[in-house]
Design an enzyme around this catalytic site. Structure first.
Site, PDB file in Angstrom:
ATOM      1  N   ARG A 105       0.882  -1.180   0.000  1.00 42.19           N
ATOM      2  CA  ARG A 105       0.000   0.000   0.000  1.00 42.19           C
ATOM      3  C   ARG A 105       0.910   1.218   0.000  1.00 42.19           C
ATOM      4  NH1 ARG A 105      -5.443   1.431   3.343  1.00 42.19           N
ATOM      5  NH2 ARG A 105      -6.153  -0.139   1.863  1.00 42.19           N
ATOM      6  N   HIS A 117      -7.323   0.621  -6.528  1.00 42.96           N
ATOM      7  CA  HIS A 117      -7.582  -0.222  -5.350  1.00 42.96           C
ATOM      8  C   HIS A 117      -8.229  -1.523  -5.852  1.00 42.96           C
ATOM      9  CE1 HIS A 117      -7.948  -1.386  -1.334  1.00 42.96           C
ATOM     10  NE2 HIS A 117      -8.846  -0.549  -0.861  1.00 42.96           N
ATOM     11  N   GLN A 177     -10.181  -4.183  -3.546  1.00 43.04           N
ATOM     12  CA  GLN A 177     -11.499  -3.735  -3.111  1.00 43.04           C
ATOM     13  C   GLN A 177     -12.518  -3.906  -4.239  1.00 43.04           C
ATOM     14  OE1 GLN A 177     -12.290  -2.126   0.146  1.00 43.04           O
ATOM     15  NE2 GLN A 177     -14.272  -2.788  -0.612  1.00 43.04           N
ATOM     16  N   ASP A 206     -17.449   6.554  -1.890  1.00 43.87           N
ATOM     17  CA  ASP A 206     -16.161   6.490  -1.176  1.00 43.87           C
ATOM     18  C   ASP A 206     -15.912   7.884  -0.606  1.00 43.87           C
ATOM     19  OD1 ASP A 206     -13.590   5.837  -0.282  1.00 43.87           O
ATOM     20  OD2 ASP A 206     -12.664   5.978  -2.270  1.00 43.87           O
ATOM     21  N   CYS A 215     -16.618   1.343   0.392  1.00 40.47           N
ATOM     22  CA  CYS A 215     -15.415   0.547   0.705  1.00 40.47           C
ATOM     23  C   CYS A 215     -14.977   0.727   2.159  1.00 40.47           C
ATOM     24  CB  CYS A 215     -14.286   0.905  -0.260  1.00 40.47           C
ATOM     25  SG  CYS A 215     -13.837   2.639  -0.249  1.00 40.47           S
ATOM     26  N   ARG A 273     -13.810  -9.097   1.709  1.00 38.19           N
ATOM     27  CA  ARG A 273     -12.392  -8.913   1.361  1.00 38.19           C
ATOM     28  C   ARG A 273     -11.562 -10.132   1.745  1.00 38.19           C
ATOM     29  NH1 ARG A 273     -10.445  -3.551   1.277  1.00 38.19           N
ATOM     30  NH2 ARG A 273      -8.476  -4.508   0.660  1.00 38.19           N
TER      31      ARG A 273
HETATM   32  N1   CP Z   1     -11.408  -0.294   2.260  1.00 43.82           N
HETATM   33  C1   CP Z   1     -10.132  -0.369   2.673  1.00 43.82           C
HETATM   34  O1   CP Z   1      -9.210  -0.656   1.908  1.00 43.82           O
HETATM   35  O2   CP Z   1      -9.975  -0.125   4.003  1.00 43.82           O
HETATM   36  P1   CP Z   1      -8.618   0.115   4.780  1.00 43.82           P
HETATM   37  O3   CP Z   1      -8.072   1.445   4.341  1.00 43.82           O
HETATM   38  O4   CP Z   1      -9.007   0.101   6.229  1.00 43.82           O
HETATM   39  O5   CP Z   1      -7.646  -0.994   4.446  1.00 43.82           O
HETATM   40  N1  NVA Z   2     -10.106   6.477  -1.730  1.00 45.14           N
HETATM   41  C1  NVA Z   2      -9.763   6.063  -0.385  1.00 45.14           C
HETATM   42  C2  NVA Z   2      -9.976   4.599  -0.216  1.00 45.14           C
HETATM   43  C3  NVA Z   2      -9.728   4.099   1.192  1.00 45.14           C
HETATM   44  C4  NVA Z   2      -9.920   2.623   1.312  1.00 45.14           C
HETATM   45  C5  NVA Z   2      -8.321   6.447  -0.092  1.00 45.14           C
HETATM   46  O1  NVA Z   2      -7.465   6.256  -0.952  1.00 45.14           O
HETATM   47  O2  NVA Z   2      -8.057   6.933   1.011  1.00 45.14           O
END
Ligand code: CP
Ligand code: NVA
Length: 310
Positions: free
Chosen positions: A105, A132, A135, A227, A267, A295
């Site tokens: 990440r 992502h 997700q 989101d 999400c 997930r």
């Molecule tokens: N939806 C999602 O990826 O959540 P987190 O940021 O908690 O991993």
């Molecule tokens: N768009 C959001 C998704 C979090 C799971 C972000 O990148 O923070």
């Protein structure tokens, strides 16, 4: 899937062919139904998690999934030598020697691409600024489980043209979904991803459209999705974003325009009163917590797929 001859990475949904996605969905259902059959699939394997941003769901669902399949995990936060200037390419080569698979990440999508270029082990994108994929794949497998179909289903995404929007667009295009993305004009999804998604959707019998009017987008949608307005890394823009996104909210009025059987997805994390009202998030149409649980199952299948153990 992209990758060096023998390495399967998942950096974005469009790395996959439609049939590969359907195979992963089928495996997800097997893993969900008979988890004990997969209890040793990752035995003596070590999965790394290299996370430069916060996470609850992604970290825990991957870690639990690995443990449930008999493997070990190693978590590395923002304190690796990357933070002191070691190159991504050197890091990738070093980590490939210790691990069997890595979930990353990070910020710019180019960072994970550079890592994958030098990685001798599968790299799974656990979220970048651009995509992502875990997700979005999980969400469409959840829609399939919940409604019995994905091909031809109508979905409206209301909010920011961000990583989530991009991955949903690519997945919708590959799966023959009718997806309408509605964002304020300055926050549209990337033009190249929209172009690619429209073209792919034409081949699969779906459609991917972008518009600014959230109410028009919601019409007849069987799935409503939103989101956060401010993604990780954009915190300095949160005030201006709250103004720009006013009206891009899933609320009672938007739900009333959608299909009478519409389900609401997010999400998570959610910000009540911003992109979604408390009433809808906690209401009978919301499936967000079942969506989050999914997930775990999808990612177990995805890891097996990347390791060629499906
Ligand atoms: N939806 C999602 O990826 O959540 P987190 O940021 O908690 O991993
Ligand atoms: N768009 C959001 C998704 C979090 C799971 C972000 O990148 O923070």
């Amino acid at each position: 899937m992209t990758g060096r001859a023998h390495v399967r990475h998942l950096l974005k949904v469009s790395d996959l062919e439609p049939q590969e996605i359907l195979d992963i969905f089928e495996l997800t259902e097997k893993v969900r139904r008979d988890p004990e059959d997969y209890g040793e699939r990752l035995s003596r394997k070590t999965v790394g998690l290299l996370f430069e941003k916060a996470s609850t769901r992604t970290r825990l669902s991957f870690e639990s999934g690995v443990h449930q399949m008999g493997g070990d995990t190693v978590f590395m936060g923002g304190d690796s030598q990357l933070s002191r200037g070691e190159t991504i390419e050197d890091t990738a080569r070093v980590m490939s020697g210790y691990l069997d698979l890595i979930v990353i990440r990070t910020f710019g999508h180019d960072r994970i691409e550079r890592f994958a270029q030098k990685s001798g082990i599968p790299v799974i994108n656990g979220l970048t600024d651009g995509h992502h994929p875990c997700q979005a794949l999980s969400d469409f497998s959840f829609v399939l489980k919940e409604t019995g179909k994905v091909r031809g289903i109508r979905m409206a995404y209301i909010g920011d043209g961000n990583n989530m929007a991009h991955s949903l667009m690519e997945a919708a295009a590959l799966l023959g979904v009718h997806l309408v993305v509605s964002t304020p004009s300055g926050y549209a999804p990337e033009a190249e991803i929209l172009r690619w998604s429209k073209e792919m959707a034409r081949k699969t019998g779906g459609s991917v459209e972008w518009m600014t009017d959230p109410k028009e987008a919601a019409k007849e949608a069987r799935v409503l999705y939103t989101d956060v307005w401010t993604s990780m890394g954009q915190e300095a823009e949160s005030t201006i974003r709250e103004q720009a996104f006013f009206g891009y909210q899933i609320n009672r009025e938007v739900l009333s325009i959608a299909d009478p059987d519409a389900i609401v997805l997010h999400c998570l994390p959610a910000y009540r009163g911003k992109e979604i009202t408390e009433e809808i998030l906690e209401g009978p149409r919301s499936r967000v917590f079942e969506q989050a649980e999914n997930r775990l199952h999808l990612q177990k299948a995805l890891m097996l797929y990347c390791k060629g153990k499906g």
